[in-house]
Design a protein around this motif. Structure first.
Motif, mmCIF file in Angstrom:
data_model
loop_
_atom_site.group_PDB
_atom_site.id
_atom_site.type_symbol
_atom_site.label_atom_id
_atom_site.label_comp_id
_atom_site.label_asym_id
_atom_site.label_seq_id
_atom_site.Cartn_x
_atom_site.Cartn_y
_atom_site.Cartn_z
ATOM 1 N N LEU A 1 40.919 54.186 48.732
ATOM 2 C CA LEU A 1 41.236 52.936 49.426
ATOM 3 C C LEU A 1 42.362 53.101 50.439
ATOM 4 C CD1 LEU A 1 41.082 50.338 46.510
ATOM 5 C CD2 LEU A 1 39.506 50.504 48.444
ATOM 6 N N GLY A 2 42.988 54.278 50.447
ATOM 7 C CA GLY A 2 44.082 54.522 51.382
ATOM 8 C C GLY A 2 45.370 53.834 50.989
ATOM 9 N N ARG A 3 45.507 53.484 49.702
ATOM 10 C CA ARG A 3 46.730 52.811 49.250
ATOM 11 C C ARG A 3 47.892 53.804 49.193
ATOM 12 N NH1 ARG A 3 46.919 47.672 49.784
ATOM 13 N NH2 ARG A 3 48.349 47.442 48.019
ATOM 14 N N VAL A 4 49.114 53.298 49.402
ATOM 15 C CA VAL A 4 50.281 54.179 49.427
ATOM 16 C C VAL A 4 50.934 54.288 48.052
ATOM 17 C CG1 VAL A 4 50.737 53.755 51.868
ATOM 18 C CG2 VAL A 4 51.812 52.294 50.135
ATOM 19 N N HIS A 5 50.417 53.558 47.064
ATOM 20 C CA HIS A 5 50.968 53.648 45.715
ATOM 21 C C HIS A 5 49.969 54.308 44.782
ATOM 22 C CE1 HIS A 5 48.507 49.963 45.272
ATOM 23 N NE2 HIS A 5 48.450 50.283 43.992
ATOM 24 N N ASP A 6 50.459 54.730 43.611
ATOM 25 C CA ASP A 6 49.573 55.278 42.597
ATOM 26 C C ASP A 6 49.594 54.365 41.371
ATOM 27 O OD1 ASP A 6 51.923 55.867 41.184
ATOM 28 O OD2 ASP A 6 51.938 57.968 41.806
ATOM 29 N N ALA A 7 48.825 54.742 40.353
ATOM 30 C CA ALA A 7 48.698 53.902 39.163
ATOM 31 C C ALA A 7 50.032 53.709 38.450
ATOM 32 C CB ALA A 7 47.661 54.504 38.211
ATOM 33 N N GLU A 8 50.824 54.760 38.357
ATOM 34 C CA GLU A 8 52.114 54.653 37.685
ATOM 35 C C GLU A 8 53.010 53.644 38.384
ATOM 36 O OE1 GLU A 8 55.895 57.459 36.261
ATOM 37 O OE2 GLU A 8 54.238 58.336 37.382
ATOM 38 N N GLN A 9 53.013 53.666 39.712
ATOM 39 C CA GLN A 9 53.822 52.710 40.463
ATOM 40 C C GLN A 9 53.314 51.279 40.267
ATOM 41 O OE1 GLN A 9 53.411 54.739 44.271
ATOM 42 N NE2 GLN A 9 55.606 55.174 44.305
ATOM 43 N N ALA A 10 52.000 51.125 40.125
ATOM 44 C CA ALA A 10 51.444 49.792 39.873
ATOM 45 C C ALA A 10 51.940 49.252 38.534
ATOM 46 C CB ALA A 10 49.919 49.850 39.888
ATOM 47 N N HIS A 11 51.894 50.100 37.501
ATOM 48 C CA HIS A 11 52.391 49.686 36.180
ATOM 49 C C HIS A 11 53.883 49.337 36.254
ATOM 50 C CE1 HIS A 11 48.776 50.540 33.926
ATOM 51 N NE2 HIS A 11 48.694 51.747 34.440
ATOM 52 N N ASN A 12 54.642 50.190 36.922
ATOM 53 C CA ASN A 12 56.095 49.963 37.021
ATOM 54 C C ASN A 12 56.410 48.672 37.756
ATOM 55 O OD1 ASN A 12 56.689 52.323 35.650
ATOM 56 N ND2 ASN A 12 56.965 53.547 37.509
ATOM 57 N N ALA A 13 55.647 48.400 38.815
ATOM 58 C CA ALA A 13 55.895 47.199 39.612
ATOM 59 C C ALA A 13 55.694 45.938 38.764
ATOM 60 C CB ALA A 13 54.983 47.166 40.831
ATOM 61 N N ILE A 14 54.617 45.897 37.993
ATOM 62 C CA ILE A 14 54.351 44.722 37.151
ATOM 63 C C ILE A 14 55.453 44.555 36.118
ATOM 64 C CG2 ILE A 14 52.730 43.662 35.542
ATOM 65 C CD1 ILE A 14 50.518 45.382 36.940
ATOM 66 N N GLN A 15 55.851 45.655 35.504
ATOM 67 C CA GLN A 15 56.898 45.595 34.475
ATOM 68 C C GLN A 15 58.231 45.165 35.080
ATOM 69 O OE1 GLN A 15 56.696 49.552 32.809
ATOM 70 N NE2 GLN A 15 54.588 49.241 32.107
ATOM 71 N N LEU A 16 58.537 45.676 36.269
ATOM 72 C CA LEU A 16 59.785 45.295 36.929
ATOM 73 C C LEU A 16 59.774 43.823 37.316
ATOM 74 C CD1 LEU A 16 60.436 48.409 39.218
ATOM 75 C CD2 LEU A 16 61.931 47.585 37.389
ATOM 76 N N ALA A 17 58.612 43.328 37.758
ATOM 77 C CA ALA A 17 58.511 41.921 38.134
ATOM 78 C C ALA A 17 58.738 41.024 36.918
ATOM 79 C CB ALA A 17 57.143 41.641 38.744
ATOM 80 N N GLN A 18 58.150 41.394 35.800
ATOM 81 C CA GLN A 18 58.342 40.600 34.585
ATOM 82 C C GLN A 18 59.782 40.683 34.095
ATOM 83 O OE1 GLN A 18 55.089 42.346 32.275
ATOM 84 N NE2 GLN A 18 53.843 40.498 32.592
ATOM 85 N N LYS A 19 60.359 41.868 34.175
ATOM 86 C CA LYS A 19 61.751 42.048 33.759
ATOM 87 C C LYS A 19 62.699 41.263 34.662
ATOM 88 C CE LYS A 19 65.118 45.678 32.635
ATOM 89 N NZ LYS A 19 65.383 47.150 32.633
ATOM 90 N N ALA A 20 62.322 41.111 35.936
ATOM 91 C CA ALA A 20 63.158 40.380 36.891
ATOM 92 C C ALA A 20 63.165 38.879 36.633
ATOM 93 C CB ALA A 20 62.689 40.659 38.317
ATOM 94 N N GLY A 21 62.234 38.420 35.801
ATOM 95 C CA GLY A 21 62.208 37.003 35.456
ATOM 96 C C GLY A 21 61.040 36.224 36.020
#
Length: 383
Positions: A137-157
């Protein structure tokens, strides 16, 4: 005839991204020499000042900051935009404020700052948790970054998070599509957008089409994924699923044919005047032109009036995407037309089992939804 809604939405477009995806047909530009965050924010604030008079006596219900990749901007810049919006239009505690975000590490680290300045909803463009598919798909992120982003968003409140997922990807099979859905649902974010990859004009994929799954496989994929999603979330629109109270208020305004103003390069707006005339407009697309002309009438790239004969199609193209459909009163309120003008079409679609009538409301049947384009085309003006 009742007047249209007194609520409206604001769309803010930030056109830059790290790399333009080969399937993307939005007004987006790779972050290169013309990228100047401060100048662009200044232009947005100037642009906003010219929109104030168009929404007098109306209430701002939602803000959506899209792109491009808006999370490329600093929290300080986003805060400046929100402060200017509050001063000009008024933001209250009920105003939904969504920011589109890329799962890339650099953007995800800003989530706490975004939450602190008043962003109360994130829309994260995951698309897939499969590295092979992300690469195609030409995305600049990988699966690990996707998981981290969701977790960081939830941790951020953030307790209102949308995850974007695509299906029908190059080389994708049914189980892989289901795996993506199950992974997204495991985070219990409350909202999922699940849509098929399509090859749009003016994209690299359209010019050089990848090998996609055949139509029958894509259909089976969609049915299997919807079955999984329905176990946890309620489908309220063709591609949108939400837990109770988690529906996107901004997108609901679009689908309910509400008014909205747009600021930013290529941003679109739709307004209804006191006489019930509906107009659409859009801003200059190129960032350099937009920055130069913001705050003047020359920033308008074009404008059109929606003709009376076009209103039924325009309304249905949006409203019939909703699982709940529409009421006759709402149709009359938003279009300023009497529903008797389309009664013959409605009756015909009910007889064809494409629409279901319930008292004074209509919604698509299963068949009507599966063939939504064909259903909506019945409302096109006769030539």
């Amino acid at each position: 005839m009742t007047k249209g809604s007194t609520d409206y939405s604001l769309y803010i477009h930030i056109p830059w991204c790290i790399k333009k995806c080969p399937y993307c047909d939005f007004n987006s530009h790779e972050k290169k020499g013309d990228y100047n965050e401060e100048l662009y924010v200044n232009a947005l604030i100037k642009d906003l000042s010219t929109e104030i008079e168009t929404v007098n006596n109306k209430s701002l219900k939602s803000i959506f900051i899209g792109g491009g990749t808006p999370s490329l901007f600093s929290a300080a810049s986003i805060h400046r935009i929100l402060e200017a919006t509050d001063n000009a239009l008024g933001i209250n505690k009920q105003t939904e404020i969504t920011l589109e975000a890329n799962p890339g590490t650099a953007e995800a680290k800003k989530f706490s700052d975004f939450h602190a300045i008043g962003i109360n909803r994130l829309s994260i463009g995951v698309q897939s948790f499969n590295n092979e598919h992300l690469k195609k798909l030409g995305r600049v992120h990988d699966a690990e970054q996707a998981h981290n982003a969701i977790q960081l968003a939830q941790k951020a409140g953030f307790n209102r998070i949308n995850l974007d997922l695509m299906f029908g990807l190059p080389g994708q099979n049914i189980q892989q599509a289901i795996d993506d859905v199950e992974m997204a649902l495991s985070y219990h974010t409350g909202h999922l957008s699940h849509y098929q990859l399509t090859l749009e004009k003016n994209t690299l994929f359209y010019k050089h089409p990848p090998a996609l799954p055949h139509d029958e496989l894509i259909w089976d994929m969609q049915v299997a994924c919807q079955t999984k999603i329905d176990n946890e979330l309620n489908q309220y629109e063709v591609s949108a699923y939400a837990a109770e109270g988690q529906q996107s208020r901004h997108n609901l305004n679009y689908w309910q044919f509400g008014d909205y103003i747009g600021i930013g390069a290529g941003a679109h707006g739709k307004l209804t005047d006191e006489q019930g005339t509906i107009s659409r407009y859009w801003k200059k697309k190129l960032p350099r032109d937009y920055i130069k002309l913001a705050g003047t009438q020359d920033v308008i790239g074009g404008k059109s009036i929606v003709k009376d004969a076009e209103l039924p199609f325009e309304y249905m193209m949006n409203a019939l995407r909703l699982k709940s459909g529409f009421t006759v009163d709402h149709y009359q309120q938003q279009t300023h037309q009497n529903a008797y003008q389309i009664q013959a079409i409605l009756d015909s679609l009910v007889n064809k089992k494409l629409l279901q009538r319930n008292a004074s409301s209509y919604r698509c049947t299963e068949q009507g939804w599966n063939f939504l384009n064909d259903t909506v085309e019945h409302f096109l003006p006769s030539e």
